[in-house]
Each structure stands twice: as C-alpha cells, then as structure tokens.
Design a protein around this motif. Structure first.
Motif, short mmCIF file in Angstrom:
data_model
loop_
_atom_site.label_atom_id
_atom_site.label_comp_id
_atom_site.label_asym_id
_atom_site.label_seq_id
_atom_site.Cartn_x
_atom_site.Cartn_y
_atom_site.Cartn_z
N MET A 112 0.85 -1.17 0.00
CA MET A 112 0.00 0.00 0.00
C MET A 112 0.90 1.23 0.00
SD MET A 112 -3.10 1.08 2.61
CE MET A 112 -3.26 -0.57 3.18
N ASP A 113 0.59 2.20 -0.85
CA ASP A 113 1.43 3.38 -0.94
C ASP A 113 1.11 4.40 0.16
OD1 ASP A 113 -1.02 4.09 -1.93
OD2 ASP A 113 -0.24 5.32 -3.55
N ARG A 114 2.00 5.38 0.30
CA ARG A 114 1.87 6.37 1.37
C ARG A 114 0.64 7.25 1.21
NH1 ARG A 114 7.52 8.82 0.92
NH2 ARG A 114 8.43 6.89 0.26
N LEU A 115 0.27 7.57 -0.02
CA LEU A 115 -0.88 8.44 -0.23
C LEU A 115 -2.17 7.76 0.22
CD1 LEU A 115 -0.06 10.06 -3.68
CD2 LEU A 115 0.11 11.06 -1.41
N THR A 116 -2.27 6.48 0.01
CA THR A 116 -3.46 5.75 0.45
C THR A 116 -3.52 5.72 1.98
OG1 THR A 116 -3.36 4.40 -1.54
CG2 THR A 116 -4.72 3.59 0.25
N VAL A 117 -2.39 5.53 2.63
CA VAL A 117 -2.34 5.55 4.09
C VAL A 117 -2.71 6.93 4.61
CG1 VAL A 117 -0.82 5.30 6.09
CG2 VAL A 117 -0.68 3.66 4.21
N ALA A 118 -2.17 7.98 3.97
CA ALA A 118 -2.50 9.35 4.37
C ALA A 118 -3.99 9.62 4.21
CB ALA A 118 -1.68 10.35 3.56
N ALA A 119 -4.58 9.16 3.11
CA ALA A 119 -6.01 9.36 2.90
C ALA A 119 -6.81 8.63 3.96
CB ALA A 119 -6.41 8.87 1.51
N GLY A 120 -6.39 7.41 4.32
CA GLY A 120 -7.07 6.66 5.36
C GLY A 120 -7.02 7.38 6.70
N LEU A 121 -5.87 7.96 7.03
CA LEU A 121 -5.75 8.70 8.28
C LEU A 121 -6.62 9.95 8.26
CD1 LEU A 121 -1.92 8.36 9.01
CD2 LEU A 121 -3.83 7.22 10.17
N LEU A 122 -6.67 10.64 7.13
CA LEU A 122 -7.55 11.80 7.03
C LEU A 122 -9.02 11.42 7.15
CD1 LEU A 122 -5.79 13.91 4.26
CD2 LEU A 122 -5.95 14.41 6.70
N PHE A 123 -9.39 10.30 6.57
CA PHE A 123 -10.77 9.82 6.71
C PHE A 123 -11.08 9.54 8.17
CE2 PHE A 123 -10.87 7.86 2.18
CZ PHE A 123 -10.99 9.13 1.64
N LEU A 124 -10.12 8.93 8.87
CA LEU A 124 -10.31 8.62 10.28
C LEU A 124 -10.45 9.89 11.12
CD1 LEU A 124 -10.48 6.35 12.38
CD2 LEU A 124 -8.00 6.55 12.63
N VAL A 125 -9.61 10.88 10.85
CA VAL A 125 -9.70 12.16 11.57
C VAL A 125 -11.04 12.83 11.31
CG1 VAL A 125 -8.73 14.49 11.66
CG2 VAL A 125 -7.21 12.52 11.73
N ALA A 126 -11.48 12.85 10.06
CA ALA A 126 -12.77 13.44 9.73
C ALA A 126 -13.90 12.69 10.43
CB ALA A 126 -12.98 13.43 8.22
N ASP A 127 -13.78 11.38 10.52
CA ASP A 127 -14.79 10.57 11.20
C ASP A 127 -14.85 10.91 12.68
OD1 ASP A 127 -16.80 8.68 11.12
OD2 ASP A 127 -15.45 6.96 11.29
N VAL A 128 -13.70 11.05 13.32
CA VAL A 128 -13.66 11.39 14.75
C VAL A 128 -14.27 12.77 14.99
CG1 VAL A 128 -12.08 11.95 16.65
CG2 VAL A 128 -11.74 9.88 15.30
N PHE A 129 -13.93 13.75 14.15
CA PHE A 129 -14.49 15.08 14.31
C PHE A 129 -16.00 15.10 14.08
CE2 PHE A 129 -10.14 16.77 14.02
CZ PHE A 129 -10.19 17.69 15.05
N ALA A 130 -16.49 14.32 13.14
CA ALA A 130 -17.93 14.26 12.89
C ALA A 130 -18.66 13.65 14.08
CB ALA A 130 -18.20 13.48 11.61
N VAL A 131 -18.11 12.60 14.66
CA VAL A 131 -18.74 11.98 15.85
C VAL A 131 -18.72 12.96 17.02
CG1 VAL A 131 -18.49 10.15 17.56
CG2 VAL A 131 -18.32 9.61 15.14
N ALA A 132 -17.60 13.64 17.21
CA ALA A 132 -17.51 14.63 18.30
C ALA A 132 -18.51 15.75 18.09
CB ALA A 132 -16.09 15.18 18.38
N SER A 133 -18.70 16.17 16.86
CA SER A 133 -19.67 17.22 16.57
C SER A 133 -21.09 16.75 16.85
CB SER A 133 -19.53 17.65 15.11
OG SER A 133 -20.51 18.61 14.79
N LEU A 134 -21.40 15.51 16.51
CA LEU A 134 -22.73 14.97 16.78
C LEU A 134 -23.02 14.92 18.28
CD1 LEU A 134 -23.27 12.02 14.31
CD2 LEU A 134 -24.69 14.02 14.59
N LEU A 135 -22.03 14.56 19.08
CA LEU A 135 -22.22 14.42 20.51
C LEU A 135 -22.14 15.74 21.27
CD1 LEU A 135 -20.20 11.15 21.10
CD2 LEU A 135 -22.66 11.41 20.78
N ASN A 136 -21.73 16.80 20.60
CA ASN A 136 -21.58 18.11 21.23
C ASN A 136 -22.95 18.76 21.42
OD1 ASN A 136 -20.76 20.60 22.10
ND2 ASN A 136 -19.55 21.08 20.29
#
Length: 185
Positions: free
Chosen positions: A1-25
């Motif tokens: 797996m290349d670095r860009l795919t890993v970076a995209a996965g991490l960004l997806f995870l960060v966006a997911d965490v922020f969306a859940v935090a926003s929902l619970l706020n």
C-alpha cells in the motif's frame, strides 16, 4: 500500500472522529435569556440556571429537519467508517481502494446535506425562530458546521490521493482533435 493511500485513510479517520464529536456536542445553538443559558444539540440539550451547574439530557422531541440532519450525519459517519475499513482491506485487496473513494464521496454528500437542512429547524419550539433565521437571543456555534469543512477536504482527497483510474491501468486520457487524430495527455 502506498503512502498516499495511508495518508487518505488517516484523514478519513480524523474526519470521522471530528464528525462523531460534533454529533455528541450539545453546543450547536446557544440561547442566553437571563437567568437561563440553554444549549441545543442533536443528541444532547443542556441548561444552566442562575449560574448553577449545567444539566444535560436527551431532547424529548426534535424538529423534523433536525431528525433529518441527524440521519444524514449518522449515515455520513457510517460511510466514513466504511471507507476507513475499505482502505484497511486494500492492504490485501488493492481493488478495495475504489470503494473507499466512493464511500468517502457519499459521506461528503450526506454531511453537506445535513448541514444545509439543519437551519430549517430553527423554527423549533425551544428557539422560537423561523426556518433559516434564528431569533435575536440565540446564536449558532461552529459545532454544526464542523463536518462540512472536513467533508470538503475529503473531496480534495478523493481527487488528489486517489487517481481517477482503475488499479493496474495507466492513467492516460485520449482526446480527439478536429482532424480525427487522438492525442494522449
């Protein structure tokens, strides 16, 4: 797996965490009518009377636009989570990256729709405003807009991190010119 795919996965995870935090706020809308300060969210509503400790509870009834917003944001979070899992699976099955790209795109659409529908619920009984117009004693906080910038960045990730081609095929686009000859770029 290349670095860009890993970076995209991490960004997806960060966006997911922020969306859940926003929902619970609970601080999506704040009203300040002395002696009470009330904050409204999709899953929690809080009230503070006369400077006492803040008490929070689940809302008894949400307006229909806020229910739709909650449904869209929840579906967006699920799609982002599925995109993260799809990128993880791509380590063993490289073709799974295509699915994560489309799941992230669907999540962006759902989160943007949720953010657009939310202000229609300003006519809720607890607020006393009208659709898309808050009363003077209330203010919208940034919590309801948090998923939108992240989902917009996901669109950029979709284009930048994932080439618009199938795995194993070259990214060559042909264009026909006036004389009938094809040029590749």
């Amino acid at each position: 797996m290349d670095r860009l795919t890993v970076a995209a996965g991490l960004l997806f995870l960060v966006a997911d965490v922020f969306a859940v935090a926003s929902l619970l706020n609970p601080d999506w809308i704040r009203t300040a009518e002395p002696p009470a300060v009330q904050t409204l969210g999709l899953v929690l509503q809080c009230e503070q009377l006369h400077g006492r400790e803040r008490s929070c509870s689940a809302p008894s009834q949400l307006p229909a636009p806020w229910k739709a917003t909650l449904a869209f944001l929840a579906c967006g979070v699920l799609a982002l989570s599925a995109a993260c899992v799809s990128i993880g699976v791509a380590r063993w099955r490289p073709g799974a990256v295509v699915y994560s790209r489309w799941l992230a795109f669907a999540a962006m659409i759902m989160m943007c729709l949720g953010a657009l529908i939310f202000p229609a619920g300003f006519s809720a009984e607890a607020l006393g405003g009208e659709a898309y117009k808050l009363p003077a004693n209330a203010q919208a906080t940034t919590a309801w807009a948090v998923p939108v910038p992240f989902s917009a960045q996901l669109t950029r990730c979709r284009v930048c991190f994932f080439p618009l081609r199938e795995p194993g095929r070259p990214a060559v686009v042909e264009r026909r010119v006036a004389g009938g000859a094809a040029t590749a770029f």
